[in-house]
Motif scaffolding. Structure first.
Motif, PDB file in Angstrom:
ATOM      1  N   ARG A 284       0.598  -1.396  -0.134  1.00 36.33           N
ATOM      2  CA  ARG A 284      -0.031  -0.021   0.022  1.00 36.33           C
ATOM      3  C   ARG A 284       0.839   1.286   0.060  1.00 36.33           C
ATOM      4  O   ARG A 284       0.615   2.268  -0.687  1.00 36.33           O
ATOM      5  CB  ARG A 284      -1.055   0.077   1.436  1.00 36.33           C
ATOM      6  CG  ARG A 284      -2.025  -0.946   1.180  1.00 36.33           C
ATOM      7  CD  ARG A 284      -2.702  -0.945   2.439  1.00 36.33           C
ATOM      8  NE  ARG A 284      -3.590  -2.068   2.767  1.00 36.33           N
ATOM      9  CZ  ARG A 284      -3.992  -2.773   3.708  1.00 36.33           C
ATOM     10  NH1 ARG A 284      -3.410  -1.919   5.045  1.00 36.33           N
ATOM     11  NH2 ARG A 284      -4.638  -3.920   3.964  1.00 36.33           N
ATOM     12  N   GLY A 285       2.012   1.207   0.724  1.00 36.35           N
ATOM     13  CA  GLY A 285       2.464   2.455   1.040  1.00 36.35           C
ATOM     14  C   GLY A 285       3.417   2.798  -0.377  1.00 36.35           C
ATOM     15  O   GLY A 285       3.693   3.959  -0.673  1.00 36.35           O
ATOM     16  N   ASN A 286       3.947   1.617  -0.890  1.00 35.52           N
ATOM     17  CA  ASN A 286       4.911   1.895  -2.301  1.00 35.52           C
ATOM     18  C   ASN A 286       3.928   2.391  -3.173  1.00 35.52           C
ATOM     19  O   ASN A 286       4.340   3.220  -3.957  1.00 35.52           O
ATOM     20  CB  ASN A 286       5.239   0.297  -2.743  1.00 35.52           C
ATOM     21  CG  ASN A 286       6.353   0.116  -2.074  1.00 35.52           C
ATOM     22  OD1 ASN A 286       7.153   0.640  -1.412  1.00 35.52           O
ATOM     23  ND2 ASN A 286       6.481  -1.368  -1.868  1.00 35.52           N
ATOM     24  N   ARG A 287       2.717   2.129  -3.167  1.00 33.45           N
ATOM     25  CA  ARG A 287       1.535   2.636  -4.236  1.00 33.45           C
ATOM     26  C   ARG A 287       0.872   3.916  -3.627  1.00 33.45           C
ATOM     27  O   ARG A 287       1.025   4.940  -4.654  1.00 33.45           O
ATOM     28  CB  ARG A 287       0.438   1.798  -4.512  1.00 33.45           C
ATOM     29  CG  ARG A 287      -0.897   2.036  -5.336  1.00 33.45           C
ATOM     30  CD  ARG A 287      -2.020   1.055  -5.583  1.00 33.45           C
ATOM     31  NE  ARG A 287      -2.087   0.303  -4.291  1.00 33.45           N
ATOM     32  CZ  ARG A 287      -2.953   0.718  -3.163  1.00 33.45           C
ATOM     33  NH1 ARG A 287      -3.640   1.541  -3.545  1.00 33.45           N
ATOM     34  NH2 ARG A 287      -3.199  -0.018  -2.193  1.00 33.45           N
ATOM     35  N   LEU A 288       0.531   4.424  -2.725  1.00 31.99           N
ATOM     36  CA  LEU A 288      -0.167   5.291  -2.268  1.00 31.99           C
ATOM     37  C   LEU A 288       0.655   6.738  -2.162  1.00 31.99           C
ATOM     38  O   LEU A 288      -0.105   7.620  -2.803  1.00 31.99           O
ATOM     39  CB  LEU A 288      -0.728   5.162  -0.736  1.00 31.99           C
ATOM     40  CG  LEU A 288      -1.608   4.268  -0.428  1.00 31.99           C
ATOM     41  CD1 LEU A 288      -1.889   3.976   0.979  1.00 31.99           C
ATOM     42  CD2 LEU A 288      -2.973   4.781  -0.967  1.00 31.99           C
ATOM     43  N   VAL A 289       1.841   6.635  -1.930  1.00 29.65           N
ATOM     44  CA  VAL A 289       2.732   8.012  -1.861  1.00 29.65           C
ATOM     45  C   VAL A 289       2.761   8.448  -3.504  1.00 29.65           C
ATOM     46  O   VAL A 289       2.500   9.620  -3.588  1.00 29.65           O
ATOM     47  CB  VAL A 289       3.880   8.074  -1.128  1.00 29.65           C
ATOM     48  CG1 VAL A 289       4.685   9.127  -1.623  1.00 29.65           C
ATOM     49  CG2 VAL A 289       3.335   7.925   0.247  1.00 29.65           C
ATOM     50  N   PRO A 290       3.318   7.507  -4.309  1.00 29.42           N
ATOM     51  CA  PRO A 290       3.269   8.142  -5.851  1.00 29.42           C
ATOM     52  C   PRO A 290       2.237   8.472  -6.492  1.00 29.42           C
ATOM     53  O   PRO A 290       1.994   9.261  -6.963  1.00 29.42           O
ATOM     54  CB  PRO A 290       4.218   6.765  -6.329  1.00 29.42           C
ATOM     55  CG  PRO A 290       4.838   6.059  -5.294  1.00 29.42           C
ATOM     56  CD  PRO A 290       3.982   6.159  -4.160  1.00 29.42           C
ATOM     57  N   ASP A 291       0.934   7.595  -5.773  1.00 33.28           N
ATOM     58  CA  ASP A 291      -0.415   7.998  -6.391  1.00 33.28           C
ATOM     59  C   ASP A 291      -0.839   9.521  -6.095  1.00 33.28           C
ATOM     60  O   ASP A 291      -1.346  10.409  -6.987  1.00 33.28           O
ATOM     61  CB  ASP A 291      -1.501   7.093  -5.923  1.00 33.28           C
ATOM     62  CG  ASP A 291      -1.324   5.818  -6.793  1.00 33.28           C
ATOM     63  OD1 ASP A 291      -0.672   5.648  -7.755  1.00 33.28           O
ATOM     64  OD2 ASP A 291      -2.108   5.064  -6.346  1.00 33.28           O
ATOM     65  N   VAL A 292      -0.595   9.735  -4.670  1.00 39.89           N
ATOM     66  CA  VAL A 292      -0.896  11.274  -4.351  1.00 39.89           C
ATOM     67  C   VAL A 292      -0.062  12.223  -4.881  1.00 39.89           C
ATOM     68  O   VAL A 292      -0.720  13.631  -5.060  1.00 39.89           O
ATOM     69  CB  VAL A 292      -1.108  11.349  -2.779  1.00 39.89           C
ATOM     70  CG1 VAL A 292      -2.281  10.486  -2.378  1.00 39.89           C
ATOM     71  CG2 VAL A 292      -0.042  11.075  -2.026  1.00 39.89           C
ATOM     72  N   VAL A 293       1.099  11.954  -5.158  1.00 40.86           N
ATOM     73  CA  VAL A 293       1.989  13.093  -5.481  1.00 40.86           C
ATOM     74  C   VAL A 293       1.817  13.407  -7.098  1.00 40.86           C
ATOM     75  O   VAL A 293       1.906  14.449  -7.609  1.00 40.86           O
ATOM     76  CB  VAL A 293       3.522  12.583  -5.314  1.00 40.86           C
ATOM     77  CG1 VAL A 293       4.378  13.556  -6.401  1.00 40.86           C
ATOM     78  CG2 VAL A 293       3.794  12.605  -4.117  1.00 40.86           C
ATOM     79  N   ARG A 294       1.293  12.206  -7.667  1.00 42.84           N
ATOM     80  CA  ARG A 294       0.899  12.520  -9.406  1.00 42.84           C
ATOM     81  C   ARG A 294      -0.271  13.132  -9.376  1.00 42.84           C
ATOM     82  O   ARG A 294      -0.432  14.054 -10.343  1.00 42.84           O
ATOM     83  CB  ARG A 294       0.919  11.075  -9.980  1.00 42.84           C
ATOM     84  CG  ARG A 294       2.047  10.237 -10.214  1.00 42.84           C
ATOM     85  CD  ARG A 294       1.990   8.861 -11.234  1.00 42.84           C
ATOM     86  NE  ARG A 294       3.083   8.117 -11.045  1.00 42.84           N
ATOM     87  CZ  ARG A 294       3.224   7.152 -10.366  1.00 42.84           C
ATOM     88  NH1 ARG A 294       2.065   6.746  -9.576  1.00 42.84           N
ATOM     89  NH2 ARG A 294       4.369   6.293 -10.515  1.00 42.84           N
ATOM     90  N   GLU A 295      -1.297  12.966  -8.568  1.00 46.70           N
ATOM     91  CA  GLU A 295      -2.613  13.648  -8.495  1.00 46.70           C
ATOM     92  C   GLU A 295      -2.144  15.066  -8.224  1.00 46.70           C
ATOM     93  O   GLU A 295      -2.952  16.055  -8.706  1.00 46.70           O
ATOM     94  CB  GLU A 295      -3.765  13.048  -7.360  1.00 46.70           C
ATOM     95  CG  GLU A 295      -4.654  13.756  -7.091  1.00 46.70           C
ATOM     96  CD  GLU A 295      -5.648  13.186  -6.066  1.00 46.70           C
ATOM     97  OE1 GLU A 295      -6.521  13.995  -5.697  1.00 46.70           O
ATOM     98  OE2 GLU A 295      -5.585  11.893  -5.633  1.00 46.70           O
ATOM     99  N   LEU A 296      -1.393  15.388  -7.053  1.00 43.00           N
ATOM    100  CA  LEU A 296      -1.126  16.683  -6.758  1.00 43.00           C
ATOM    101  C   LEU A 296      -0.466  17.506  -8.025  1.00 43.00           C
ATOM    102  O   LEU A 296      -0.987  18.511  -8.244  1.00 43.00           O
ATOM    103  CB  LEU A 296      -0.191  16.704  -5.533  1.00 43.00           C
ATOM    104  CG  LEU A 296       0.383  18.014  -5.256  1.00 43.00           C
ATOM    105  CD1 LEU A 296      -0.759  18.887  -4.707  1.00 43.00           C
ATOM    106  CD2 LEU A 296       1.644  17.900  -4.372  1.00 43.00           C
TER     107      LEU A 296
END
Length: 341
Positions: free
Chosen positions: A236-248
């Motif tokens: 989850r952590g490997n996925r969640l942080v890149p996802d929110v950074v890309r969204e931002l």
């Protein structure tokens, strides 16, 4: 949906504090009986150093010491004029009572808005940045102080039995604070957050005798890690942080390639490496303090940003992105700041 702010808010300054002398890895790895089944898991690769708050050093003490450089740089009058005070304490000192009111008393503040933030954990600096920005753009408030106090390492994790476990060597203590103003000098461009209820309650504590943590007994409180649970959190952590950074980045019309400095929370080296690799951000643009400080939980982002600025790793006009996730993945968030000198 929250409307775009009509007033610009800046992350005007950050500061950090690390208590005591550095504690070496051997404090944990060479204690008799220091073995468990998670010892070799990537989640628990031991940092070289960490700091421990003193036994009598409270959350309020940590915040007061972290805020002193802000007072030195901006003057006591400016800091005393803070309208918004947000405080996250990893381990509250007193049941029922948050640290915020005593922080205000110590620093001479009389804020209209005072909130002790209990959620968002390791990414609570981002969450408090969002809360402060919203208050500053929708009320008459003009200054905010956001504070992350991390004090678990020198209290929970040095218990004699817990100290032998793999989880004990990872955390470190420290405090980071941010000073926000209604100005355009270092504008907060946007903040994105996600509350992920499907993962709520999956970070748990354990006691061998099954008692509630407030009931009398002799067993030592610890985090309830299992091999399967650790695997899920890593994914989850490997996925969640890149996802929110890309969204931002999408929200501000940028891409991860445009990020000059990426500052995240720092649970372990695996997350740090995976995050910058998946985002295509070089390790040089992703500063961390893990080997010097361990996992600082919510304090990691402001402490690391403060150090990066003082080391000259944040240039004039840099796009700085702050990101992280909390607990077993029940929160993730990222914020973008245009930093100027």
């Amino acid at each position: 949906m929250i409307a775009s702010p009509a007033r610009t808010v800046s992350l005007t300054d950050v500061a950090g504090y690390l208590p005591g002398a550095p504690v070496p890895a051997e404090f944990y790895t060479e204690v008799p009986g220091a073995q468990d089944q998670l010892r070799d898991n990537a989640m628990f690769r031991v940092p070289r150093w960490r700091h421990h708050a003193a036994p009598d050093e409270s959350n309020v003490d940590l915040i007061e010491r972290a805020a002193q450089p802000l007072i030195d740089r901006h003057g006591a009058d400016d800091i005393r004029a803070v309208d918004v005070l947000l405080v996250h304490s990893q381990l509250p000192d007193v049941p029922f009572v948050g640290a915020g009111t005593e922080v205000a008393q110590r620093l001479g503040l009389r804020p209209e808005w005072l909130i002790d933030v209990a959620n968002a954990g390791c990414a609570s600096f981002v969450y408090m940045l969002k809360l402060a920005r919203q208050i500053l753009t929708t009320t008459t408030a003009r200054r905010a102080l956001i504070c992350n106090a991390q004090n678990v390492a020198g209290q929970w994790f040095i218990q004699p039995q817990v100290r032998r476990m793999a989880q004990a060597a990872i955390p470190g203590d420290g405090c980071g604070v941010g000073y926000l103003t209604t100005s355009a000098e270092r504008p907060v461009l946007d903040v994105t957050t996600r509350h992920l209820g499907e993962y709520a309650g999956q970070m748990r504590h354990e006691l061998d005798d099954g008692r509630k943590y407030w009931q009398p007994g002799s067993s030592e409180i610890r985090i309830g890690f299992t091999s399967d649970g650790v695997t899920q959190v890593l994914e989850r952590g490997n996925r969640l942080v890149p996802d929110v950074v890309r969204e931002l980045c999408g929200r501000i019309g940028a891409t991860p390639a445009d990020v000059d400095v990426l500052v995240t929370n720092q649970p372990n080296r695996t997350f740090l490496r995976t995050w910058h690799e998946r985002l295509g951000v070089s390790a040089q643009r992703h500063p961390d303090t893990f080997d010097d400080c361990g996992n600082l939980f919510g304090a990691a982002i402001p402490v690391t940003l403060d150090r990066a600025i003082r080391q000259g790793r944040v240039g004039d006009g840099d796009l700085v992105v702050l990101g992280g996730f909390a607990h077993a993945g029940d929160f993730a968030g990222a914020a973008a700041v245009r930093w100027t000198h």
